[in-house]
Design an enzyme around this catalytic site. Structure first.
Site, PDB file in Angstrom:
ATOM      1  N   THR A 231       7.660  -1.479 -11.759  1.00 26.15           N
ATOM      2  CA  THR A 231       6.481  -0.659 -12.064  1.00 26.15           C
ATOM      3  C   THR A 231       6.681   0.766 -11.558  1.00 26.15           C
ATOM      4  OG1 THR A 231       5.122  -2.625 -11.737  1.00 26.15           O
ATOM      5  CG2 THR A 231       4.003  -0.506 -11.624  1.00 26.15           C
TER       6      THR A 231
ATOM      7  N   ASP B 139      10.307  -2.709  -5.821  1.00 21.99           N
ATOM      8  CA  ASP B 139       9.534  -2.518  -4.581  1.00 21.99           C
ATOM      9  C   ASP B 139       9.119  -3.846  -3.966  1.00 21.99           C
ATOM     10  OD1 ASP B 139       8.375   0.269  -6.269  1.00 21.99           O
ATOM     11  OD2 ASP B 139       9.414   0.371  -4.350  1.00 21.99           O
TER      12      ASP B 139
ATOM     13  N   ASN C 239      12.159   7.099  -8.316  1.00 20.78           N
ATOM     14  CA  ASN C 239      12.173   6.248  -7.114  1.00 20.78           C
ATOM     15  C   ASN C 239      13.308   5.236  -7.169  1.00 20.78           C
ATOM     16  OD1 ASN C 239       9.983   7.599  -6.155  1.00 20.78           O
ATOM     17  ND2 ASN C 239       8.495   5.982  -6.603  1.00 20.78           N
TER      18      ASN C 239
ATOM     19  N   SER D  48       8.709   4.480 -10.624  1.00 18.12           N
ATOM     20  CA  SER D  48       9.275   5.523 -11.502  1.00 18.12           C
ATOM     21  C   SER D  48      10.804   5.518 -11.456  1.00 18.12           C
ATOM     22  CB  SER D  48       8.773   6.900 -11.013  1.00 18.12           C
ATOM     23  OG  SER D  48       9.248   7.099  -9.668  1.00 18.12           O
TER      24      SER D  48
ATOM     25  N   GLY E 145       1.475   3.663  -8.848  1.00 16.99           N
ATOM     26  CA  GLY E 145       0.891   4.595  -7.886  1.00 16.99           C
ATOM     27  C   GLY E 145      -0.264   5.399  -8.458  1.00 16.99           C
TER      28      GLY E 145
ATOM     29  N   HIS F   4       0.371  12.431  -7.357  1.00 16.23           N
ATOM     30  CA  HIS F   4       1.465  11.450  -7.433  1.00 16.23           C
ATOM     31  C   HIS F   4       2.832  12.118  -7.444  1.00 16.23           C
ATOM     32  CE1 HIS F   4       3.883   8.091  -9.132  1.00 16.23           C
ATOM     33  NE2 HIS F   4       3.188   7.463  -8.202  1.00 16.23           N
TER      34      HIS F   4
ATOM     35  N   GLU G 103       7.333  -0.540   0.682  1.00 16.25           N
ATOM     36  CA  GLU G 103       5.916  -0.172   0.641  1.00 16.25           C
ATOM     37  C   GLU G 103       5.419   0.608   1.851  1.00 16.25           C
ATOM     38  OE1 GLU G 103       4.291   0.069  -1.965  1.00 16.25           O
ATOM     39  OE2 GLU G 103       5.139  -1.375  -3.363  1.00 16.25           O
TER      40      GLU G 103
ATOM     41  N   LYS H  87       3.511  12.873  -3.896  1.00 23.63           N
ATOM     42  CA  LYS H  87       3.831  11.597  -3.223  1.00 23.63           C
ATOM     43  C   LYS H  87       5.263  11.180  -3.497  1.00 23.63           C
ATOM     44  CE  LYS H  87       4.270   6.986  -3.525  1.00 23.63           C
ATOM     45  NZ  LYS H  87       5.103   6.160  -4.453  1.00 23.63           N
TER      46      LYS H  87
ATOM     47  N   ASP I  14      12.907  -7.235  -9.617  1.00 22.30           N
ATOM     48  CA  ASP I  14      11.846  -6.275  -9.309  1.00 22.30           C
ATOM     49  C   ASP I  14      12.439  -5.337  -8.258  1.00 22.30           C
ATOM     50  OD1 ASP I  14       9.176  -5.238  -8.675  1.00 22.30           O
ATOM     51  OD2 ASP I  14       9.379  -6.457  -6.853  1.00 22.30           O
TER      52      ASP I  14
HETATM   53  C1  XBP Z   1       5.505  -1.733  -7.028  1.00 27.13           C
HETATM   54  C2  XBP Z   1       4.437  -0.822  -7.468  1.00 27.13           C
HETATM   55  C3  XBP Z   1       4.684   0.663  -7.405  1.00 27.13           C
HETATM   56  C4  XBP Z   1       4.923   1.104  -5.948  1.00 27.13           C
HETATM   57  C5  XBP Z   1       4.704   2.582  -5.782  1.00 27.13           C
HETATM   58  O1  XBP Z   1       6.457  -1.716  -8.065  1.00 27.13           O
HETATM   59  O2  XBP Z   1       3.400  -1.291  -7.906  1.00 27.13           O
HETATM   60  O3  XBP Z   1       3.503   1.269  -7.898  1.00 27.13           O
HETATM   61  O4  XBP Z   1       3.972   0.443  -5.109  1.00 27.13           O
HETATM   62  O5  XBP Z   1       5.564   3.306  -6.662  1.00 27.13           O
HETATM   63  P1  XBP Z   1       7.406  -3.033  -8.339  1.00 27.13           P
HETATM   64  P2  XBP Z   1       4.915   4.401  -7.640  1.00 27.13           P
HETATM   65  O6  XBP Z   1       7.061  -3.481  -9.759  1.00 27.13           O
HETATM   66  O7  XBP Z   1       8.813  -2.521  -8.206  1.00 27.13           O
HETATM   67  O8  XBP Z   1       7.067  -4.080  -7.296  1.00 27.13           O
HETATM   68  O9  XBP Z   1       4.019   5.273  -6.798  1.00 27.13           O
HETATM   69  O10 XBP Z   1       6.101   5.128  -8.228  1.00 27.13           O
HETATM   70  O11 XBP Z   1       4.145   3.605  -8.665  1.00 27.13           O
HETATM   71 MG    MG Z   2       7.395  -5.658  -6.200  1.00 21.25          MG
END
Ligand code: XBP
Ligand code: MG
Length: 247
Positions: free
Chosen positions: A125, A14, A130, A127, A55, A84, A21, A87, A12
């Site tokens: 999840t 983020d 990112n 982009s 997001g 978004h 975050e 953002k 994963d």
């Molecule tokens: C975590 C998420 C993402 C980020 C924000 O992704 O849920 O939505 O919080 O990024 P991960 P975006 O699966 O890597 O834990 O605004 O591009 O969605």
């Molecule tokens: Mg995560």
């Protein structure tokens, strides 16, 4: 006897590869201000909103629960997309300015897994912009060479806890779940990986430390003291136990 060899690690992004975050939260608030909105998300509220992956989905959910939806349909969709986009620009700028670094042990594990010939994948999840900003700054311009497969918001429409991103990652790796191990940070991520029958190691962070991680193969503070051989041993043990259970 099912395969108990570890052939791939699926990460994963983020909260797992990096503690992103707080940078995302700041980027959301900058985008709201730039869009002339008096919305302001603080950490306690953002911890709750993180129960919604994605997001755009998070913004839509916030508008819903706060009864802020004065428009509907295509106009709402366009408005959320615009917020978004702004953002994402703020987040990429923060990452380029070095505000986000890889979590402890991540780089060492990526390198030892690659040197041992394992396949590496990303299932996120967020982009592609990112992912590229974060890993370009953390691993340099050749960062893509670390990963055999990248699945993200642009390829997997259904967000975690839906397993789509993990199922597509397995398909593109050409592997079955027992070949792989997932590294995640959140309840939604664990649910998505588990729904794809993937063994999962959780490395919680300040936004997910109170999540329910029942069903995780292991929960560790971070990867600083976790070697590839540890993961191979845990995977072998857990796979053998699964084989007995499902015999
Ligand atoms: C975590 C998420 C993402 C980020 C924000 O992704 O849920 O939505 O919080 O990024 P991960 P975006 O699966 O890597 O834990 O605004 O591009 O969605
Ligand atoms: Mg995560």
């Amino acid at each position: 006897m099912k395969n108990t060899l570890l052939n791939a690690l699926i990460f994963d992004v983020d909260g797992t590869l990096a503690d992103t975050e707080m940078a995302h939260l700041a980027a959301f608030n900058s985008a709201f201000a730039e869009a002339g909105l008096d919305w302001r998300w603080d950490v306690p509220l953002y911890r709750q909103l993180l129960s919604v992956s994605g997001g755009k989905e998070r913004i839509r959910h916030y508008m819903q629960v706060q009864n802020l939806r004065t428009i509907d349909g295509a106009a709402l969709h366009d408005r959320i997309n615009r917020i978004h986009e702004i953002k994402t620009l703020h987040y990429e700028k923060a990452v380029r300015e070095g505000q986000v670094t890889l979590r402890p042990g991540v780089l060492a594990l990526l390198e030892s897994a690659r040197d041992a010939g394992l396949k590496l994948a990303i299932a996120t999840t967020t982009s592609p912009a990112n992912v590229s900003a974060l890993l370009g700054s953390a691993l340099g311009s050749r960062w893509r060479l670390y990963f055999d497969v990248i699945e993200d918001a642009s390829t997997a429409e259904r967000k975690k806890p839906h397993p789509q991103v993990y199922l597509q990652t397995l398909y593109r790796l050409g592997m079955v779940s027992s070949d792989c191990l997932v590294i995640e940070d959140s309840f939604n991520g664990l649910k998505a990986a588990s729904a794809a029958h993937l063994l999962t190691v959780i490395t919680p962070n300040r936004f997910t430390d109170d999540h329910d991680f029942s069903g995780a193969m292991a929960v560790v503070p971070d990867l600083a003291n976790v070697s590839l051989h540890d993961l191979m041993d845990w995977h072998r043990q857990a796979s053998a136990e699964r084989s007995v259970l499902h015999a």
